[in-house]
Every structure is written in C-alpha cells, then in structure tokens.
Write an enzyme that holds these catalytic residues in place. Structure first.
Site, PDB file in Angstrom:
ATOM      1  N   ARG A 120      -0.978 -12.999   0.121  1.00  0.00           N
ATOM      2  CA  ARG A 120      -1.855 -11.912  -0.335  1.00  0.00           C
ATOM      3  C   ARG A 120      -2.450 -12.219  -1.703  1.00  0.00           C
ATOM      4  O   ARG A 120      -3.284 -11.459  -2.186  1.00  0.00           O
ATOM      5  CB  ARG A 120      -1.063 -10.629  -0.425  1.00  0.00           C
ATOM      6  CG  ARG A 120      -1.316  -9.659   0.757  1.00  0.00           C
ATOM      7  CD  ARG A 120      -0.576  -8.426   0.408  1.00  0.00           C
ATOM      8  NE  ARG A 120      -0.750  -7.211   1.087  1.00  0.00           N
ATOM      9  CZ  ARG A 120      -0.140  -6.832   2.196  1.00  0.00           C
ATOM     10  NH1 ARG A 120       0.556  -7.663   2.892  1.00  0.00           N
ATOM     11  NH2 ARG A 120      -0.276  -5.605   2.641  1.00  0.00           N
ATOM     12  N   ARG A 144      -3.327   6.331  11.089  1.00  0.00           N
ATOM     13  CA  ARG A 144      -2.212   5.502  11.512  1.00  0.00           C
ATOM     14  C   ARG A 144      -0.893   6.267  11.525  1.00  0.00           C
ATOM     15  O   ARG A 144      -0.593   7.027  10.616  1.00  0.00           O
ATOM     16  CB  ARG A 144      -2.119   4.313  10.555  1.00  0.00           C
ATOM     17  CG  ARG A 144      -1.249   3.209  11.072  1.00  0.00           C
ATOM     18  CD  ARG A 144      -1.783   1.883  10.688  1.00  0.00           C
ATOM     19  NE  ARG A 144      -1.357   1.513   9.347  1.00  0.00           N
ATOM     20  CZ  ARG A 144      -1.460   0.265   8.883  1.00  0.00           C
ATOM     21  NH1 ARG A 144      -1.964  -0.687   9.629  1.00  0.00           N
ATOM     22  NH2 ARG A 144      -1.086  -0.006   7.662  1.00  0.00           N
TER      23      ARG A 144
HETATM   24  P1  AMP Z   1       1.904  -4.126   4.862  1.00  0.00           P
HETATM   25  O1  AMP Z   1       2.847  -3.544   5.873  1.00  0.00           O
HETATM   26  O2  AMP Z   1       1.575  -5.569   5.128  1.00  0.00           O
HETATM   27  O3  AMP Z   1       0.675  -3.289   4.666  1.00  0.00           O
HETATM   28  O4  AMP Z   1       2.673  -4.134   3.451  1.00  0.00           O
HETATM   29  C1  AMP Z   1       3.149  -2.939   2.890  1.00  0.00           C
HETATM   30  C2  AMP Z   1       3.382  -3.140   1.413  1.00  0.00           C
HETATM   31  O5  AMP Z   1       4.342  -4.178   1.185  1.00  0.00           O
HETATM   32  C3  AMP Z   1       2.171  -3.594   0.613  1.00  0.00           C
HETATM   33  O6  AMP Z   1       1.341  -2.498   0.246  1.00  0.00           O
HETATM   34  C4  AMP Z   1       2.815  -4.266  -0.591  1.00  0.00           C
HETATM   35  O7  AMP Z   1       3.316  -3.311  -1.500  1.00  0.00           O
HETATM   36  C5  AMP Z   1       4.011  -4.957   0.041  1.00  0.00           C
HETATM   37  N1  AMP Z   1       3.686  -6.337   0.496  1.00  0.00           N
HETATM   38  C6  AMP Z   1       3.608  -6.812   1.769  1.00  0.00           C
HETATM   39  N2  AMP Z   1       3.308  -8.112   1.797  1.00  0.00           N
HETATM   40  C7  AMP Z   1       3.177  -8.496   0.504  1.00  0.00           C
HETATM   41  C8  AMP Z   1       2.838  -9.732  -0.134  1.00  0.00           C
HETATM   42  N3  AMP Z   1       2.556 -10.849   0.577  1.00  0.00           N
HETATM   43  N4  AMP Z   1       2.785  -9.751  -1.498  1.00  0.00           N
HETATM   44  C9  AMP Z   1       3.065  -8.647  -2.224  1.00  0.00           C
HETATM   45  N5  AMP Z   1       3.371  -7.457  -1.683  1.00  0.00           N
HETATM   46  C10 AMP Z   1       3.429  -7.354  -0.335  1.00  0.00           C
END
Ligand code: AMP
Length: 239
Positions: A101, A145
């Site tokens: 990310r 969602r």
């Molecule tokens: P997601 O389910 O992928 O939308 O991730 C939910 C939350 O987890 C994000 O809003 C971030 O706070 C954290 N997160 C997930 N993947 C990452 C990553 N690669 N780097 C930093 N934070 C992450």
C-alpha cells in the site's frame, strides 16, 4: 470458466498483486482468483483483523490506527506479511490483497520475493493488476458494504445483497458494518489511498509491470479481464 483452472495442472502461478482503492472489488476478485487458480489470498486487512480479534500486541496497536482509517506503519506490516508468505501454501503463488500500500512496502516485497520465496529454480515476477473505479461508484460501494462477523464474507446492499436481508447466506449470522466502513471513516481511507497508494502504482508503472483494468464493469466482466491478464502473464509457467 472454472472447468479448466490452472489448479488442475498444479502449474505455478506466482505472485498476483491487486491494486485499487478501498471498495474497488479487490476482496471479491481475490476470492475468485483463489477458486480458479487454487492459490491462497493474502489479505493484510484480514491478517490485521485477526491480530485485533486475538488481542495480540500488534493487534492492540493496529486497532486504533485502523479505526481511524489510517495505514498501519510499514515496519509492523513486514513481519506479518513475511510470516504468512513463508507458509507452505504460498509456494505455487498467492494473491495479495491490500499489500503493498506504500512505495516502501513495494520495494520491501520485491526484495523479499527475490531473496526468500522464489529461489533461482522457481523465479516468477509478480503480475500487478490495478483496478480503476469511478469515485462516485466507490463511495456507493463502500457505504453499502456489509460483512459477516463469523465467516468474513462480504456483501453489498446495492450490488451483492444477501438472499435474506441483513443475514449471511453461508451461516445466517447478522451482517455488520465494519468499523472502517463507517461513512465518517470512508473519506479518510480514500484520502490515505490517494496520498500513499498512488505511489505504489507509480512504482510498478515505472517498471512496466502495471496492468490497469476498468473495474466499473460488472463483477464477472472484471473477473474475465483479470483471468486473461494472469493467464497471459504466466502462460509459460514460472521459470
Ligand atoms: P482492508 O481490509 O484492506 O481495507 O484494510 C483495512 C485496514 O487495515 C486499512 O484501512 C489499514 O488501516 C490496515 N491495512 C491493511 N493493509 C495494510 C497495509 N498494507 N499497510 C498499512 N495498513 C494496512
């Protein structure tokens, strides 16, 4: 579509990286790749939520950051991603959903893959697929969602509603709105995406490894495009 999956031949697929803002359909498309190719989905959001649920030290630290819609620091991410990618089920390949990310995460991943996962006999560069979505559609998708607190399955009250209102098709649990899908958090998540994740796309574009796909189409159309990109990239298998 699923009849002749690469899984039948147990061909190596290699790493598949899905890029796109929250709500672009990364989760749904990842699951379809998993079913079709028989490789695991590595969702860093799920890994973090698992730590939060288990109340680990990392989970406690991540919980506050995630609830604010911000990114967890890179250094915390590297450990959990490395641990997961070293597991045996990742040997034939894997689909990364939500990682990298940030540009430093992308650089770290390249170094990690080079050094650890794919040794000289099994080298296979990742295919990087970017899902492009219109901003208005994104907001609608995120606000609609719902997720199952038991099995994690995702729904959307607009585009992918459950068979029975508010209940999971798989286990009947009452669907919930994830903390970070609350409307006040959504704009923060999109802002974090804008400022940080765009650089990930730039990183891969500069290396001519980025394949952009129009993800405003139906789920099935997007899936077909993704499978075509993966089949084309890995048609000769990994070296
Ligand atoms: P997601 O389910 O992928 O939308 O991730 C939910 C939350 O987890 C994000 O809003 C971030 O706070 C954290 N997160 C997930 N993947 C990452 C990553 N690669 N780097 C930093 N934070 C992450």
């Amino acid at each position: 579509m699923a009849n002749e999956s690469a899984n039948d031949t147990a061909q190596n697929i290699g790493p598949v990286i899905l890029l796109g803002p929250p709500g672009a359909g990364k989760g749904t498309q990842s699951r379809r790749i998993v079913e079709h190719y028989g490789i695991p989905q590595i969702s860093t959001g799920d890994l973090l939520r698992d730590h939060v649920a288990r109340g680990t030290a990392l989970g406690l630290e991540a919980k506050v950051i995630m609830a604010r819609g911000e990114l967890v620091p890179d250094e915390l991410m590297y450990g959990i991603v490395a641990t997961r990618l070293r597991e045996a089920d990742c040997k034939r390949g894997f689909v990364l959903d939500g990682f990298p990310r940030t540009a430093p995460q992308a650089g770290w991943l390249d170094a990690f893959l080079e050094k650890e996962v794919f040794d000289k006999s099994e080298k296979c560069p990742p295919v990087v697929i970017q899902l492009l979505v219109d901003y208005t559609q994104l907001l609608q998708r995120l606000a609609g969602r719902r997720s199952c607190p038991t099995c994690g399955r995702l729904y959307n009250i607009h585009s992918q509603p459950p068979l029975v209102d508010e209940l999971c098709d798989v286990d009947g649990s009452k669907l919930v709105i994830r903390d970070d899908d609350r409307e006040e958090v959504i704009s923060g998540r999109l802002a974090a995406y804008e400022t940080q994740t765009r650089r990930v796309a730039d990183y891969y574009r500069a290396q001519r490894r980025l394949v952009a796909i129009n993800a405003d189409r139906t789920m099935d159309e997007v899936t077909a495009q993704i499978f075509a990109v993966i089949d084309n990239h890995f048609k000769d298998g990994c070296e």
